[in-house]
Design an enzyme around this catalytic site. Structure first.
Site, short mmCIF file in Angstrom:
data_model
loop_
_atom_site.label_atom_id
_atom_site.label_comp_id
_atom_site.label_asym_id
_atom_site.label_seq_id
_atom_site.Cartn_x
_atom_site.Cartn_y
_atom_site.Cartn_z
N ALA A 1 0.80 -1.22 0.00
CA ALA A 1 0.00 0.00 0.00
C ALA A 1 0.83 1.27 0.00
O ALA A 1 0.30 2.36 -0.23
CB ALA A 1 -0.93 0.00 1.22
N TYR A 2 2.13 1.16 0.25
CA TYR A 2 2.97 2.36 0.30
C TYR A 2 3.19 2.89 -1.11
O TYR A 2 3.85 2.25 -1.94
CB TYR A 2 4.32 2.06 0.94
N SER A 3 2.64 4.08 -1.36
CA SER A 3 2.75 4.73 -2.67
C SER A 3 2.32 3.78 -3.79
O SER A 3 2.94 3.72 -4.86
CB SER A 3 4.18 5.25 -2.91
N ASN A 4 1.25 3.02 -3.52
CA ASN A 4 0.67 2.12 -4.52
C ASN A 4 1.70 1.14 -5.11
O ASN A 4 1.71 0.86 -6.30
CB ASN A 4 0.02 2.93 -5.65
#
Length: 344
Positions: free
Chosen positions: A61-64
Site C-alpha cells: 500500500a505504500y505509494s501504490n
C-alpha cells in the site's frame, strides 16, 4: 548493531529496521513522509548496511507499490545481505476480492509483492490490518501454504487487537499452521496503549513486536516545542497526515517533550535518539522501524543504539508519558496488583 530474536522463532533481526514508507512519494499522504527515488534510496540502504541495519520494511500500500519497487532496485545484487519485511491487506484494485485476507487476495498480493521486490521469497510477511470478514482459518491456511511453498519465511500481523491476535495464535495451534512470530504495532512515548493488553500477550505468547511510528507520528523528533511554529518540512504540516494520525492532546505531547529535553541536556543525545532508546528497553520489542527523509535524519536515528538511558531517566520518561488506564486495566492494576503485575 544489536540483534534480537523475532518472537518464538530462532530468526535474528536488528534492533532497528529501516521503514521504506518514504520511498516513492506516490500521493499527497506519502509525499509528506518523503519521496526518495532509486538513487537516494540506494544511498540510504548503503548507510544502513554500513551500520549493521539489514532489515527493511515496506508494504504493497505504500505509494501504490512504488515503495516495494524502489526497495527492490536499491537492494539489487545483495538480496542475501538483507532481510525484507512487507505487508498486505488493503485494497489493490476495484474488484470485490482485491482486498482483505482471503485465499484469493493473499496469493495475488504476495505474488505481486515478490515481483515488485525482485525476489523469490519474503523474510517476514505481515497482514497489514485486521479483516473481520475472512475467517482466521482461511487466512492462516493460505499463509501456511505460502510458507511451505518457500515464498514466505515467517509471518506476522499488524494493528490487531489482543483478542484478534490471541484467536489467530489459537487457530495456528489447533490446526498445526504457521504461527505469527511478529506483531507490527504502534508504540511510542505518546502512544502507550500497546502496553495495556498487547504487551502482556506478546510477552506470554512470545510474539516479537515490530514497532511502527516510534516517534509518535513525528512529534518526538525534536522539532515540536511549546510556542514554536512547525518547521517548513514536516509531516505535521500536512492536514491529511494529521487527520489520519493518532490524536494526542498537545499538552500531553509537550509534557513528554519537556522531559526529553531535560534528558537531552544530561546525555548530549538528540530527542529522537532518547525516544527510540526508551522503546528499545521495553519488554517484547524485537525491532523498531525508523524512517528518514534524508541521510542526515537516518544517521541521527541510527545513533539510538549502542548506549542506554539510566534507570532514573527511564522513570522520568515513564512518569511524563503516563495516562489514566481504561477499564478493566485500572481495576486490575489497583485491586489485584500482586497477581496482575504490569508487563512493563
Amino acid at each position: 548493531m544489536e540483534f534480537r530474536k523475532l518472537g518464538a522463532s530462532g530468526f535474528m533481526v536488528p534492533a532497528l529496521t529501516f521503514g521504506t514508507g518514504t520511498f516513492g512519494g506516490g500521493n499527497e499522504f506519502f509525499k509528506a513522509w518523503g519521496a526518495s527515488d532509486v538513487k537516494e534510496a540506494t544511498r540510504l540502504v548503503d548507510i544502513c548496511l554500513e551500520a549493521g541495519l539489514c532489515m527493511f520494511d515496506s508494504a504493497d500500500a505504500y505509494s501504490n507499490g512504488m515503495s516495494e519497487e524502489i526497495l527492490g532496485q536499491a537492494i539489487k545484487g545483495r538480496r542475501h545481505d538483507v532481510i525484507i519485511s512487507t505487508k498486505g491487506s488493503f485494497r489493490r484494485g476495484p474488484g470485490a476480492n482485491q482486498i482483505g485476507h482471503t485465499r484469493h487476495h493473499l496469493i495475488n498480493a504476495v505474488d505481486a509483492s515478490l515481483k515488485r521486490l525482485g525476489t523469490d521469497y519474503i523474510d517476514l510477511y505481515q497482514l497489514h490490518a485486521y479483516d473481520s470478514l475472512t475467517p482466521a482459518e482461511e487466512s492462516l491456511g493460505v499463509l501456511d501454504d505460502l510458507v511451505r511453498a518457500g515464498k514466505l519465511r515467517y509471518i506476522g500481523c499488524s494493528n490487531f487487537s489482543g483478542w484478534h491476535l490471541m484467536k489467530s495464535l489459537a487457530v495456528s495451534e489447533k490446526y498445526g499452521l504457521a504461527r505469527y512470530v511478529a506483531h507490527q504495532a504502534y508504540y511510542s512515548l505518546i502512544g502507550r496503549d500497546y502496553e495495556w493488553e498487547l504487551m502482556p500477550l506478546a510477552v506470554e505468547q512470545k510474539v516479537g513486536t515490530v514497532v511502527w511510528s516510534p516517534l509518535g507520528w513525528g512529534r518526538l523528533g525534536g522539532k515540536l516545542r511549546r510556542g514554536q511554529p512547525l518547521p517548513a518540512e514536516s509531516r505535521l504540516q500536512s492536514q491529511l497526515v494529521i487527520d489520519k494520525g493518532p490524536p494526542v492532546p498537545n499538552e500531553h505531547v509537550f509534557k513528554i517533550v519537556d522531559a526529553i529535553d531535560a534528558i537531552a541536556r544530561e546525555t548530549g543525545k538528540s530527542n529522537a535518539q532518547i525516544a527510540l532508546n526508551w522503546l528499545l528497553q521495553r519488554p517484547s520489542v524485537s525491532t523498531i522501524i525508523i524512517g528518514a527523509r534524508n541521510e542526515e535524519q537516518l544517521r541521527q536515528n541510527l545513533g539510538a543504539v549502542g548506549w542506554n538511558l539510566s534507570r532514573e531517566q527511564v522513570a522520568k520518561l515513564d512518569a511524563a508519558s503516563a495516562v489514566t488506564l481504561p477499564y478493566p486495566y485500572w481495576h486490575q492494576r489497583s485491586t489485584f496488583i500482586d497477581r496482575n503485575p504490569p508487563a512493563a
